[in-house]
Scaffold this motif. Structure first.
Motif, PDB file in Angstrom:
ATOM      1  N   GLY A  72     -29.451  14.687  -1.531  1.00 50.61           N
ATOM      2  CA  GLY A  72     -28.982  16.005  -1.625  1.00 50.61           C
ATOM      3  C   GLY A  72     -28.844  16.435  -2.946  1.00 50.61           C
ATOM      4  N   GLY A  73     -29.406  16.121  -4.074  1.00 49.95           N
ATOM      5  CA  GLY A  73     -29.038  16.434  -5.076  1.00 49.95           C
ATOM      6  C   GLY A  73     -27.992  15.889  -5.799  1.00 49.95           C
ATOM      7  N   ILE A  74     -27.345  14.562  -5.174  1.00 53.28           N
ATOM      8  CA  ILE A  74     -26.208  14.015  -5.813  1.00 53.28           C
ATOM      9  C   ILE A  74     -26.623  12.538  -5.993  1.00 53.28           C
ATOM     10  N   ARG A  75     -26.608  12.003  -7.245  1.00 53.22           N
ATOM     11  CA  ARG A  75     -26.836  10.685  -7.958  1.00 53.22           C
ATOM     12  C   ARG A  75     -25.334   9.922  -7.478  1.00 53.22           C
ATOM     13  N   ALA A  76     -25.541   8.610  -7.353  1.00 51.86           N
ATOM     14  CA  ALA A  76     -24.376   7.793  -7.210  1.00 51.86           C
ATOM     15  C   ALA A  76     -24.783   6.511  -7.410  1.00 51.86           C
ATOM     16  N   GLY A  77     -23.688   5.613  -7.946  1.00 47.46           N
ATOM     17  CA  GLY A  77     -24.166   4.292  -8.481  1.00 47.46           C
ATOM     18  C   GLY A  77     -22.902   3.436  -8.574  1.00 47.46           C
ATOM     19  N   LEU A  78     -23.240   2.044  -8.316  1.00 50.37           N
ATOM     20  CA  LEU A  78     -22.015   1.167  -8.624  1.00 50.37           C
ATOM     21  C   LEU A  78     -22.782  -0.210  -9.210  1.00 50.37           C
ATOM     22  N   THR A  79     -21.770  -0.936  -9.921  1.00 48.72           N
ATOM     23  CA  THR A  79     -21.769  -2.268 -10.537  1.00 48.72           C
ATOM     24  C   THR A  79     -21.834  -3.251  -9.411  1.00 48.72           C
ATOM     25  N   ALA A  80     -22.830  -4.187  -9.472  1.00 51.07           N
ATOM     26  CA  ALA A  80     -22.750  -5.254  -8.399  1.00 51.07           C
ATOM     27  C   ALA A  80     -23.367  -6.571  -8.907  1.00 51.07           C
ATOM     28  N   THR A  81     -23.067  -7.625  -8.455  1.00 49.99           N
ATOM     29  CA  THR A  81     -23.533  -8.859  -8.727  1.00 49.99           C
ATOM     30  C   THR A  81     -23.874  -9.602  -7.467  1.00 49.99           C
ATOM     31  N   SER A  82     -23.938  -9.000  -6.375  1.00 45.36           N
ATOM     32  CA  SER A  82     -24.332  -9.546  -5.029  1.00 45.36           C
ATOM     33  C   SER A  82     -25.955  -9.247  -4.581  1.00 45.36           C
ATOM     34  N   LEU A  83     -26.693  -9.616  -5.617  1.00 44.02           N
ATOM     35  CA  LEU A  83     -28.277  -9.494  -5.317  1.00 44.02           C
ATOM     36  C   LEU A  83     -29.093 -10.818  -5.182  1.00 44.02           C
ATOM     37  N   THR A  84     -29.775 -10.655  -4.045  1.00 46.71           N
ATOM     38  CA  THR A  84     -30.721 -11.927  -3.936  1.00 46.71           C
ATOM     39  C   THR A  84     -31.964 -11.706  -3.411  1.00 46.71           C
ATOM     40  N   ALA A  85     -33.050 -12.507  -3.936  1.00 47.45           N
ATOM     41  CA  ALA A  85     -34.414 -12.220  -3.289  1.00 47.45           C
ATOM     42  C   ALA A  85     -34.445 -12.566  -1.676  1.00 47.45           C
ATOM     43  N   LEU A  86     -34.858 -12.030  -0.941  1.00 51.77           N
ATOM     44  CA  LEU A  86     -35.054 -12.403   0.557  1.00 51.77           C
ATOM     45  C   LEU A  86     -36.428 -12.944   0.621  1.00 51.77           C
ATOM     46  N   SER A  87     -37.552 -12.212   0.351  1.00 47.90           N
ATOM     47  CA  SER A  87     -38.914 -12.566   0.667  1.00 47.90           C
ATOM     48  C   SER A  87     -39.614 -12.262  -0.285  1.00 47.90           C
ATOM     49  N   ALA A  88     -40.738 -12.916  -0.452  1.00 51.60           N
ATOM     50  CA  ALA A  88     -41.884 -12.407  -1.759  1.00 51.60           C
ATOM     51  C   ALA A  88     -42.884 -11.778  -0.683  1.00 51.60           C
ATOM     52  N   GLU A  89     -43.025 -12.129   0.504  1.00 52.44           N
ATOM     53  CA  GLU A  89     -44.132 -11.411   1.392  1.00 52.44           C
ATOM     54  C   GLU A  89     -43.594 -11.023   2.561  1.00 52.44           C
ATOM     55  N   PRO A  90     -43.194  -9.774   2.858  1.00 55.75           N
ATOM     56  CA  PRO A  90     -43.313  -8.672   1.859  1.00 55.75           C
ATOM     57  C   PRO A  90     -41.984  -8.903   0.752  1.00 55.75           C
ATOM     58  N   PRO A  91     -42.479  -8.181  -0.303  1.00 57.08           N
ATOM     59  CA  PRO A  91     -41.352  -8.223  -1.284  1.00 57.08           C
ATOM     60  C   PRO A  91     -40.075  -7.458  -0.900  1.00 57.08           C
ATOM     61  N   THR A  92     -39.046  -8.160  -0.720  1.00 60.65           N
ATOM     62  CA  THR A  92     -37.744  -7.908  -0.154  1.00 60.65           C
ATOM     63  C   THR A  92     -36.420  -8.413  -1.031  1.00 60.65           C
ATOM     64  N   VAL A  93     -35.292  -7.601  -1.013  1.00 63.35           N
ATOM     65  CA  VAL A  93     -34.204  -8.210  -1.592  1.00 63.35           C
ATOM     66  C   VAL A  93     -32.924  -7.808  -0.588  1.00 63.35           C
ATOM     67  N   ILE A  94     -31.959  -8.706  -1.045  1.00 67.07           N
ATOM     68  CA  ILE A  94     -30.616  -8.179  -0.191  1.00 67.07           C
ATOM     69  C   ILE A  94     -29.554  -7.764  -1.343  1.00 67.07           C
ATOM     70  N   VAL A  95     -28.779  -6.709  -1.101  1.00 69.75           N
ATOM     71  CA  VAL A  95     -27.559  -6.315  -1.911  1.00 69.75           C
ATOM     72  C   VAL A  95     -26.532  -5.841  -0.998  1.00 69.75           C
ATOM     73  N   CYS A  96     -25.284  -6.274  -1.432  1.00 69.84           N
ATOM     74  CA  CYS A  96     -24.257  -6.380  -0.488  1.00 69.84           C
ATOM     75  C   CYS A  96     -23.289  -5.230  -1.206  1.00 69.84           C
ATOM     76  N   VAL A  97     -23.079  -4.104  -0.478  1.00 71.97           N
ATOM     77  CA  VAL A  97     -22.109  -2.847  -0.771  1.00 71.97           C
ATOM     78  C   VAL A  97     -20.848  -2.697  -0.100  1.00 71.97           C
ATOM     79  N   ASN A  98     -19.915  -2.728  -0.803  1.00 71.64           N
ATOM     80  CA  ASN A  98     -18.610  -2.496  -0.069  1.00 71.64           C
ATOM     81  C   ASN A  98     -18.596  -1.101   0.442  1.00 71.64           C
ATOM     82  N   LYS A  99     -18.095  -0.690   1.749  1.00 68.06           N
ATOM     83  CA  LYS A  99     -18.156   0.327   2.455  1.00 68.06           C
ATOM     84  C   LYS A  99     -17.262   1.388   1.763  1.00 68.06           C
ATOM     85  N   ALA A 100     -16.168   0.726   0.986  1.00 64.56           N
ATOM     86  CA  ALA A 100     -15.079   1.686   0.440  1.00 64.56           C
ATOM     87  C   ALA A 100     -15.542   2.280  -0.839  1.00 64.56           C
TER      88      ALA A 100
END
Length: 180
Positions: free
Chosen positions: A37-65
């Motif tokens: 909706g025309g709004i950009r947002a972002g945050l710093t994270a260290t909670s990233l990991t690969a989930l699968s190469a087939e298909p290529p997927t990742v997991i990231v955890c985001v605080n709901k607050a």
């Protein structure tokens, strides 16, 4: 060496003690971004990991607050921008240090887009442009499973790391591949 063993029931583990233990896990620093909706947002994270190469997927955890969460949730896409050591000031901006909020967080660096419309940082070590495949709510966070739609990478400099509450970077031995 200090070896403390805590034998407590899960409900008895204090939040601060848990955070202290988890700070011993070094992690790459990324900026998770989205646009809706025309709004950009972002945050710093260290909670990233690969989930699968087939298909290529990742997991990231985001605080709901997190202030960026409503935009990330509504967008149904996100980009993970893996930072080089020289991006420390950008990591601070997106962590809210210096009072930066909302669009002001994008005031440093050059930002573009790949496929999904999520903001991507030019010069990031890696960019994973993802469509949200699934969002699982657990406690204070949402676990995002992202199907990768586009990638971009550079291999010419060291990654920004976060360990024990401070930023650092890989040493020359690891960067050159001469490690164990």
């Amino acid at each position: 060496m200090n070896h403390q063993v805590a034998s407590l029931a899960t409900d008895d583990i204090e939040v601060d003690a848990f955070k202290t233990v988890m700070r011993n896990v070094a992690g790459a620093v990324s900026i998770v971004t989205a646009a809706h909706g025309g709004i950009r947002a972002g945050l710093t994270a260290t909670s990233l990991t690969a989930l699968s190469a087939e298909p290529p997927t990742v997991i990231v955890c985001v605080n709901k607050a997190a202030s960026a969460w409503p935009t990330i949730e509504a967008a149904r896409h996100f980009a993970i921008n893996v930072l080089a050591a020289r991006h420390r000031p950008i990591a601070d901006r997106f962590a809210g240090r210096g009072g930066f909020k909302g669009e002001a967080r994008f005031g440093q660096g050059r930002w573009g887009r790949l496929v999904t419309g999520a903001p991507t940082l030019d010069g990031a070590l890696a960019v994973l442009d993802c469509e949200t495949e699934e969002a699982l709510e657990r406690h204070s966070h949402t676990i995002l499973i992202g199907r990768i739609k586009a990638i971009r990478h550079a291999e010419d400099e060291g990654a920004l790391l976060y360990w024990r509450g401070v930023y650092g970077q890989l040493d020359d031995e690891l960067q050159s591949g001469a490690g164990i």
